[in-house]
Design a protein around this motif. Sequence first.
Motif, PDB file in Angstrom:
ATOM      1  N   GLY A   1      43.895  41.214  36.408  1.00  0.00           N
ATOM      2  CA  GLY A   1      42.673  40.775  36.450  1.00  0.00           C
ATOM      3  C   GLY A   1      42.790  39.254  35.910  1.00  0.00           C
ATOM      4  O   GLY A   1      43.464  38.925  35.120  1.00  0.00           O
ATOM      5  N   TYR A   2      41.768  38.530  36.428  1.00  0.00           N
ATOM      6  CA  TYR A   2      41.689  36.743  36.130  1.00  0.00           C
ATOM      7  C   TYR A   2      40.352  36.356  35.677  1.00  0.00           C
ATOM      8  O   TYR A   2      39.372  36.671  36.306  1.00  0.00           O
ATOM      9  CB  TYR A   2      42.438  36.330  37.324  1.00  0.00           C
ATOM     10  CG  TYR A   2      43.778  36.711  37.862  1.00  0.00           C
ATOM     11  CD1 TYR A   2      44.806  36.366  37.244  1.00  0.00           C
ATOM     12  CD2 TYR A   2      43.730  37.983  38.600  1.00  0.00           C
ATOM     13  CE1 TYR A   2      46.135  36.723  37.867  1.00  0.00           C
ATOM     14  CE2 TYR A   2      45.126  38.301  39.328  1.00  0.00           C
ATOM     15  CZ  TYR A   2      46.061  37.708  38.738  1.00  0.00           C
ATOM     16  OH  TYR A   2      47.397  38.392  38.677  1.00  0.00           O
ATOM     17  N   VAL A   3      40.027  35.723  34.546  1.00  0.00           N
ATOM     18  CA  VAL A   3      39.010  35.270  34.206  1.00  0.00           C
ATOM     19  C   VAL A   3      39.176  33.635  34.343  1.00  0.00           C
ATOM     20  O   VAL A   3      40.152  33.107  34.051  1.00  0.00           O
ATOM     21  CB  VAL A   3      38.599  35.576  32.743  1.00  0.00           C
ATOM     22  CG1 VAL A   3      39.476  34.965  31.913  1.00  0.00           C
ATOM     23  CG2 VAL A   3      37.123  35.160  32.584  1.00  0.00           C
ATOM     24  N   ILE A   4      38.007  33.143  34.999  1.00  0.00           N
ATOM     25  CA  ILE A   4      38.148  31.738  34.739  1.00  0.00           C
ATOM     26  C   ILE A   4      37.431  31.139  33.806  1.00  0.00           C
ATOM     27  O   ILE A   4      36.210  31.480  33.384  1.00  0.00           O
ATOM     28  CB  ILE A   4      37.594  31.099  36.394  1.00  0.00           C
ATOM     29  CG1 ILE A   4      37.851  29.326  36.367  1.00  0.00           C
ATOM     30  CG2 ILE A   4      36.214  31.212  36.458  1.00  0.00           C
ATOM     31  CD1 ILE A   4      37.791  29.062  37.815  1.00  0.00           C
ATOM     32  N   ASN A   5      37.929  30.161  33.103  1.00  0.00           N
ATOM     33  CA  ASN A   5      37.063  29.546  31.597  1.00  0.00           C
ATOM     34  C   ASN A   5      36.510  28.468  32.022  1.00  0.00           C
ATOM     35  O   ASN A   5      37.216  27.386  32.173  1.00  0.00           O
ATOM     36  CB  ASN A   5      38.391  29.375  30.831  1.00  0.00           C
ATOM     37  CG  ASN A   5      38.998  30.891  30.437  1.00  0.00           C
ATOM     38  OD1 ASN A   5      38.386  31.881  29.811  1.00  0.00           O
ATOM     39  ND2 ASN A   5      40.241  30.819  30.527  1.00  0.00           N
TER      40      ASN A   5
ATOM     41  N   HIS B   1      33.651  33.717  35.178  1.00  0.00           N
ATOM     42  CA  HIS B   1      33.744  34.611  36.118  1.00  0.00           C
ATOM     43  C   HIS B   1      35.167  35.303  36.128  1.00  0.00           C
ATOM     44  O   HIS B   1      36.230  34.764  35.613  1.00  0.00           O
ATOM     45  CB  HIS B   1      33.175  34.116  37.602  1.00  0.00           C
ATOM     46  CG  HIS B   1      31.933  33.960  37.748  1.00  0.00           C
ATOM     47  ND1 HIS B   1      31.463  33.576  39.141  1.00  0.00           N
ATOM     48  CD2 HIS B   1      30.991  33.898  37.072  1.00  0.00           C
ATOM     49  CE1 HIS B   1      29.895  33.390  39.058  1.00  0.00           C
ATOM     50  NE2 HIS B   1      29.539  33.688  37.821  1.00  0.00           N
ATOM     51  N   PHE B   2      35.067  36.680  36.717  1.00  0.00           N
ATOM     52  CA  PHE B   2      36.314  37.463  36.633  1.00  0.00           C
ATOM     53  C   PHE B   2      36.617  38.211  38.016  1.00  0.00           C
ATOM     54  O   PHE B   2      35.668  38.381  38.620  1.00  0.00           O
ATOM     55  CB  PHE B   2      36.141  38.484  35.414  1.00  0.00           C
ATOM     56  CG  PHE B   2      37.231  39.314  35.278  1.00  0.00           C
ATOM     57  CD1 PHE B   2      38.295  39.156  34.368  1.00  0.00           C
ATOM     58  CD2 PHE B   2      37.538  40.634  36.021  1.00  0.00           C
ATOM     59  CE1 PHE B   2      39.427  39.889  34.044  1.00  0.00           C
ATOM     60  CE2 PHE B   2      38.514  41.368  35.713  1.00  0.00           C
ATOM     61  CZ  PHE B   2      39.385  41.125  34.568  1.00  0.00           C
ATOM     62  N   ALA B   3      37.930  38.243  38.343  1.00  0.00           N
ATOM     63  CA  ALA B   3      38.231  38.922  39.314  1.00  0.00           C
ATOM     64  C   ALA B   3      39.420  39.838  39.367  1.00  0.00           C
ATOM     65  O   ALA B   3      40.411  39.420  38.814  1.00  0.00           O
ATOM     66  CB  ALA B   3      38.459  37.991  40.800  1.00  0.00           C
TER      67      ALA B   3
END
Length: 372
Positions: free
Chosen positions: A229-233, A219-221
């Motif tokens: 922007g930030y993606v959770i891996n 998911h990305f925010a």
Amino acid sequence: MARTFFLALGLFLMTSISPAEWVYFGTGDTALYVSKFDPKTGSLSEPRAVAEISRPNFLEIRPDGRRMYVCSREPANGPDARGVVIAFAIDPKTGDIERLNSLDTGAPGPAHVTVDQTGRMVVVANYTGGSIAAFKLAKDGRLAQRTALIQHEGSSVNKRRQSEAHAHSVNFSPDNRVVVAADLGLDKLMLYDADPATGKLTPNDPPFATVAPGSGPRHFAFRPDGKFGYVINEMASTITAFRYDAATSALSEIQTISTLPEGFKGDNTTAEVQVHPDGKFLYGSNRGHDSIAVFSIDHASGKLTPVEIEPTQGKTPRNFRMDPSGRYLFAANQQSNSVVVFRVDATTGKLTPTGVSVEVPSPMCVRFVANR
């Protein structure tokens, strides 16, 4: 005059917070649920089913708060199962919803849905099938037609989970120009130029950004100002921070940081990521460690600094969401069938349990609508 001014100010502050909000819960069960939340007291009513749907795992609300779009499968199982996105009308007074129509997503496993800021376009990520689908909306909020179906191609280093594409989420940029599609199977964030007027998507130039092999972006925010922007891996239990270039819609990595405490040796995958509405803090969920990792965001650089890791008081927090005021966080613990409410400290970003929780079967998504 001074007394009149302060009375008016007090009235404004009281009415600036919605007296109540509807909270909708997507599930891995056979129904979609709603509760009423009072942000002034923190109270939450017992959930009630508002629609019988096969595995309504993820949902999103149109900006006007009058329409909802839900991912599902029809039928739920079997060789004929197909992915659908369903449009609903929301009654803001009662919280009830009415089915309007549905369209095929082009693959059997839709996992995420988003709506553009103008309320004219819906985009869905098909995890099973590895594609994204776009839909133009009619003026009344119905799904008018599917306007794009883009198949992702490729693989990455984990042969068990990354042998093919798995589009896991889709998000519009704050300027509404670009859709970021996190693909767990490819270790890529695919970038598409969006045209809400037509519902069309076209690959951006550059067409993607990458994360470390084997990370599994989920998911990305974006930060609300659109600069970062930030993606959770999911597979690496990390968050990767990117600088966003609005001129080219490119994402450039600036940092990758763990969501887990130092020395943790157990099994864990991550799930949800969200930036606080004021842009000062970021939150990410751990499944296994069963916690929310809290980070502060440096305003200038966009980099993250760990603040705390707070247990969610349940198992497998697949999703969480802050209420519109940013004062509360709702953690959806999928495997313990619970949604737990936390208070957010506006100064530190830290989470404190409020003591409020409700039972929801296999909760997988939380969304809010103002009750007006």
